[in-house]
Motif scaffolding. Sequence first.
Motif, PDB file in Angstrom:
ATOM      1  N   ARG A 109       0.847  -1.195   0.000  1.00 41.49           N
ATOM      2  CA  ARG A 109       0.000   0.000   0.000  1.00 41.49           C
ATOM      3  C   ARG A 109       0.879   1.240   0.000  1.00 41.49           C
ATOM      4  O   ARG A 109       1.878   1.297   0.707  1.00 41.49           O
ATOM      5  CB  ARG A 109      -0.875   0.023   1.250  1.00 41.49           C
ATOM      6  CG  ARG A 109      -2.265  -0.490   0.992  1.00 41.49           C
ATOM      7  CD  ARG A 109      -3.208  -0.349   2.172  1.00 41.49           C
ATOM      8  NE  ARG A 109      -3.579   1.041   2.375  1.00 41.49           N
ATOM      9  CZ  ARG A 109      -3.506   1.663   3.554  1.00 41.49           C
ATOM     10  NH1 ARG A 109      -3.076   1.030   4.620  1.00 41.49           N
ATOM     11  NH2 ARG A 109      -3.876   2.905   3.671  1.00 41.49           N
ATOM     12  N   THR A 111       1.337   4.645   1.298  1.00 41.89           N
ATOM     13  CA  THR A 111       0.875   5.535   2.359  1.00 41.89           C
ATOM     14  C   THR A 111       1.785   6.753   2.396  1.00 41.89           C
ATOM     15  O   THR A 111       2.930   6.699   1.924  1.00 41.89           O
ATOM     16  CB  THR A 111       0.917   4.831   3.728  1.00 41.89           C
ATOM     17  OG1 THR A 111       2.278   4.524   4.050  1.00 41.89           O
ATOM     18  CG2 THR A 111       0.082   3.560   3.733  1.00 41.89           C
ATOM     19  N   THR A 167       0.468  12.204  -4.454  1.00 46.37           N
ATOM     20  CA  THR A 167      -0.733  12.667  -5.144  1.00 46.37           C
ATOM     21  C   THR A 167      -0.907  11.963  -6.488  1.00 46.37           C
ATOM     22  O   THR A 167      -1.999  11.497  -6.826  1.00 46.37           O
ATOM     23  CB  THR A 167      -0.670  14.199  -5.350  1.00 46.37           C
ATOM     24  OG1 THR A 167      -0.521  14.817  -4.072  1.00 46.37           O
ATOM     25  CG2 THR A 167      -1.920  14.711  -6.032  1.00 46.37           C
ATOM     26  N   LYS A 170      -1.687   8.126  -5.835  1.00 43.20           N
ATOM     27  CA  LYS A 170      -3.051   7.914  -5.335  1.00 43.20           C
ATOM     28  C   LYS A 170      -4.095   8.207  -6.415  1.00 43.20           C
ATOM     29  O   LYS A 170      -5.100   7.514  -6.527  1.00 43.20           O
ATOM     30  CB  LYS A 170      -3.315   8.767  -4.088  1.00 43.20           C
ATOM     31  CG  LYS A 170      -2.706   8.174  -2.841  1.00 43.20           C
ATOM     32  CD  LYS A 170      -3.252   6.777  -2.624  1.00 43.20           C
ATOM     33  CE  LYS A 170      -2.879   6.212  -1.300  1.00 43.20           C
ATOM     34  NZ  LYS A 170      -3.378   4.851  -1.106  1.00 43.20           N
ATOM     35  N   THR A 171      -3.840   9.232  -7.216  1.00 45.52           N
ATOM     36  CA  THR A 171      -4.766   9.558  -8.305  1.00 45.52           C
ATOM     37  C   THR A 171      -4.791   8.430  -9.329  1.00 45.52           C
ATOM     38  O   THR A 171      -5.870   8.015  -9.781  1.00 45.52           O
ATOM     39  CB  THR A 171      -4.354  10.882  -8.975  1.00 45.52           C
ATOM     40  OG1 THR A 171      -4.355  11.914  -7.985  1.00 45.52           O
ATOM     41  CG2 THR A 171      -5.302  11.250 -10.101  1.00 45.52           C
ATOM     42  N   GLU A 173      -3.980   5.320  -8.813  1.00 42.73           N
ATOM     43  CA  GLU A 173      -4.561   4.146  -8.166  1.00 42.73           C
ATOM     44  C   GLU A 173      -6.085   4.250  -8.125  1.00 42.73           C
ATOM     45  O   GLU A 173      -6.793   3.303  -8.468  1.00 42.73           O
ATOM     46  CB  GLU A 173      -3.985   4.034  -6.752  1.00 42.73           C
ATOM     47  CG  GLU A 173      -4.309   2.764  -6.027  1.00 42.73           C
ATOM     48  CD  GLU A 173      -3.605   2.722  -4.689  1.00 42.73           C
ATOM     49  OE1 GLU A 173      -2.722   1.868  -4.526  1.00 42.73           O
ATOM     50  OE2 GLU A 173      -3.921   3.554  -3.816  1.00 42.73           O
ATOM     51  N   THR A 174      -6.593   5.401  -7.729  1.00 39.06           N
ATOM     52  CA  THR A 174      -8.037   5.619  -7.639  1.00 39.06           C
ATOM     53  C   THR A 174      -8.701   5.528  -9.008  1.00 39.06           C
ATOM     54  O   THR A 174      -9.802   4.985  -9.145  1.00 39.06           O
ATOM     55  CB  THR A 174      -8.334   6.999  -7.010  1.00 39.06           C
ATOM     56  OG1 THR A 174      -7.708   7.053  -5.730  1.00 39.06           O
ATOM     57  CG2 THR A 174      -9.819   7.232  -6.859  1.00 39.06           C
ATOM     58  N   ALA A 175      -8.051   6.043 -10.024  1.00 39.27           N
ATOM     59  CA  ALA A 175      -8.599   6.023 -11.377  1.00 39.27           C
ATOM     60  C   ALA A 175      -8.496   4.644 -12.042  1.00 39.27           C
ATOM     61  O   ALA A 175      -9.012   4.446 -13.138  1.00 39.27           O
ATOM     62  CB  ALA A 175      -7.894   7.063 -12.241  1.00 39.27           C
ATOM     63  N   GLY A 176      -7.821   3.710 -11.401  1.00 36.27           N
ATOM     64  CA  GLY A 176      -7.680   2.371 -11.955  1.00 36.27           C
ATOM     65  C   GLY A 176      -6.547   2.234 -12.962  1.00 36.27           C
ATOM     66  O   GLY A 176      -6.427   1.211 -13.635  1.00 36.27           O
ATOM     67  N   ARG A 179      -4.063  -0.659 -12.049  1.00 29.79           N
ATOM     68  CA  ARG A 179      -4.596  -1.974 -12.398  1.00 29.79           C
ATOM     69  C   ARG A 179      -4.539  -2.202 -13.904  1.00 29.79           C
ATOM     70  O   ARG A 179      -4.229  -3.293 -14.368  1.00 29.79           O
ATOM     71  CB  ARG A 179      -6.036  -2.127 -11.892  1.00 29.79           C
ATOM     72  CG  ARG A 179      -6.116  -2.355 -10.398  1.00 29.79           C
ATOM     73  CD  ARG A 179      -7.548  -2.667  -9.982  1.00 29.79           C
ATOM     74  NE  ARG A 179      -8.480  -1.632 -10.421  1.00 29.79           N
ATOM     75  CZ  ARG A 179      -8.932  -0.638  -9.675  1.00 29.79           C
ATOM     76  NH1 ARG A 179      -8.554  -0.555  -8.419  1.00 29.79           N
ATOM     77  NH2 ARG A 179      -9.762   0.253 -10.157  1.00 29.79           N
TER      78      ARG A 179
END
Length: 187
Positions: A109, A111, A167, A170-171, A173-176, A179
């Motif tokens: 992760r 962090t 930033t 995380k952006t 990661e959040t937007a996929g 993956r």
Amino acid sequence: MKRLATLFTQSYEEMRKPRTITACAMFAAAAVVLGYFTISVGNYVKIGFSGIPNVLVGCLFGPAAGGFFGGFMDLFKYIVKPTGAFFPGFTVNAVLGGVIYGCSYYQRRITLVRVFATKLLVILVCNCFLNTLWLSMLYGQAFMVLLPARVVKNLVMWPLDSLIFYTIAKTMETAGIFRAIRGRAVS
């Protein structure tokens, strides 16, 4: 120690995938473009953001890929836009930085504490100690003469670089995007 060996083995396997090579090529292009926006402050201090793709490769594909990418990009960027004399110590630093980022972020992760701690480790080992040593050897300046300006620059850039990477990561990661790059289904 077993975890570290497994990490390198898995990362090496990642490097053999066409998707990884393609992603690394895209990150390489981004690094070259970002390299054109480097600001030189005197002869021995540079501020730039072309290292962000190196960190992302280590994060996505592990320490073996991160180290290989860092070394390759150091050589490639020197060929594309040579600045100063070539010195293999800087390539060693790029490899070491990629390995450190890969060991810290790969399959973990992201962090804020991990980002700050990892960046501090890279700053202390690669930027302040080894880079200053290489500059001292290359230009014949005393290590302790070069060190203060480099320490100040790195301490100023530490929170900025850390927050920028956090930033971006995380952006993505959040937007996929992570993956999608890794080849896993985006939910």
